[in-house]
Write an enzyme that holds these catalytic residues in place. Structure first.
Site, short mmCIF file in Angstrom:
data_model
loop_
_atom_site.label_atom_id
_atom_site.label_comp_id
_atom_site.label_asym_id
_atom_site.label_seq_id
_atom_site.Cartn_x
_atom_site.Cartn_y
_atom_site.Cartn_z
N GLU A 113 0.26 -1.51 5.56
CA GLU A 113 1.32 -1.04 6.45
C GLU A 113 1.05 0.37 6.92
O GLU A 113 1.32 0.72 8.09
CB GLU A 113 2.68 -1.12 5.73
CG GLU A 113 3.88 -0.87 6.62
CD GLU A 113 4.38 0.57 6.60
OE1 GLU A 113 5.40 0.86 7.26
OE2 GLU A 113 3.76 1.42 5.92
N ASP A 150 0.82 -1.21 0.00
CA ASP A 150 0.00 0.00 0.00
C ASP A 150 0.86 1.26 0.00
O ASP A 150 2.00 1.26 0.45
CB ASP A 150 -0.95 0.01 1.20
CG ASP A 150 -0.23 -0.07 2.54
OD1 ASP A 150 0.79 -0.78 2.63
OD2 ASP A 150 -0.69 0.58 3.50
#
Length: 354
Positions: A120, A28
């Site tokens: 994350e 991400d």
């Protein structure tokens, strides 16, 4: 790929005695309210301001980002100013995928495990959901952010807090002595904390409180906050301070209510790294043999490696080569990007033959 969208894999080695090692990166990129569409480009930096979006008149200006001066005459990967570039952490994915391809042509290496995790940027959720039986390495490396040569052997201790305020609603005509405004309760709560202990007023090894979000109506307010501290005792004191102020608020607003929940997010990786020094020793040796000066930093943030380290897999972090991550002016010098790959390759080689 598992049910959490975590991708794991293994590159089988030809050196059975070599320790199994791992590399992890997150899928991400951060959402800072800009466009989700990334338009990367490669520009040659000639010492002058870079126009990264002529239509929108967006410039990466040397006076504002003097760190780019180290890359005079080099190619720079940058977005168009309408989004983050996303080198944090797509650069690491590129490094790891190229590493796997290049290992086919290397003399020898042990088993190399890889993991790509989501989420994350919103609390290391992907790493927390990992099934470590699918990532059975002795130690691993996070490749994430950081300029050329930077190595992370220490991170914050981190916790998230949700503080709820229940007020008493009333019509303004009869509010005196009755109305308890939950929005003002939340503001009162925040006022009990030192304004200088915030991210924008701290640096280095300073810890902080970060009041991130406030949602309120006539009856209830929900305040979210982050706690960060490198020192365990300091971290615990900050959590205690949240509880202490909540109790003071209960006394101040006896007809209202204050509740809170504190959840640990990740821990400082330094303790876990000390239990098995091979990961750091190999990283430092790789950089030394490649002629890359190491810059050991205490990261004012966390990495997926903080989760893995806490679960028993020592996982230091090394650079992708990028600058200004979480910014529309994020950029990645191509030579630094290439050196990140060289470090990963060298680690695999050294692990196989040391």
């Amino acid at each position: 790929m598992d049910a959490h969208a975590i991708v794991t894999g293994i590159k089988r080695g030809n050196r059975p005695a070599a320790p199994p090692i791992g590399f992890i990166a997150h899928l991400d990129t951060v959402d800072i309210g800009l466009s989700p569409v990334v338009r990367p480009q490669v520009l040659r930096f000639k010492g002058e301001d870079l126009c990264i979006n002529r239509q929108e008149d967006i410039w990466l200006r040397v006076a504002e980002h003097p760190e780019i001066l180290d890359w005079l005459g080099e190619d720079i990967i940058v977005g168009d100013g309408t989004s983050v570039l996303g080198a944090d952490n797509k650069a690491a994915i590129a490094v790891i995928m190229t590493l796997l391809a290049r290992l086919d042509h290397e003399v020898g290496h042990g088993d190399v495990f890889v993991a790509f995790v989501p989420d994350e940027e919103i609390g290391l959720r992907g790493a927390k959901a990992m099934d470590l039986s699918r990532f059975p390495c002795d130690f691993a490396y996070t490749i994430d952010c950081c300029e050329l040569g930077e190595v992370v052997l220490e991170t914050f201790n981190a916790a998230s807090c949700e503080i709820g305020f229940t007020g008493v609603s009333a019509h303004p005509m009869s509010a005196k002595g009755m109305l308890v405004n939950p929005l003002l309760m939340a503001m009162d709560f925040i006022s009990h904390f030192d304004r200088k202990e915030t991210p924008e007023c701290t640096e280095g090894r300073d810890g902080f409180y970060w009041f991130k979000d406030l949602i309120a109506n006539d009856s209830e307010a929900i305040l979210t906050a982050l706690i960060r501290d490198f020192d365990t005792d300091g971290f615990n004191r900050r959590k205690h301070r949240i509880a202490e102020v909540a109790e003071q608020m209960r006394s101040r607003y006896p007809t209202g209510n204050v509740r809170y929940q504190i959840t640990d997010t990740y821990r400082n990786i330094s303790t876990s790294l000390a239990r098995d020094e091979r990961a750091v020793a190999l990283l430092f040796k790789a950089m030394e043999e490649l002629g890359i000066g190491k810059k050991v930093i205490a990261m004012r943030g966390g990495t997926d490696g903080a989760v893995l380290s806490a679960k028993g897999i020592p996982t230091p972090n090394f650079f992708t080569g990028a600058y200004n991550f979480h910014s529309r002016y994020e950029f990645l010098p191509v030579p630094a990007f290439e050196r990140s790959l060289e470090v990963a390759l060298k680690i695999c080689q050294l692990a196989a033959f040391d």
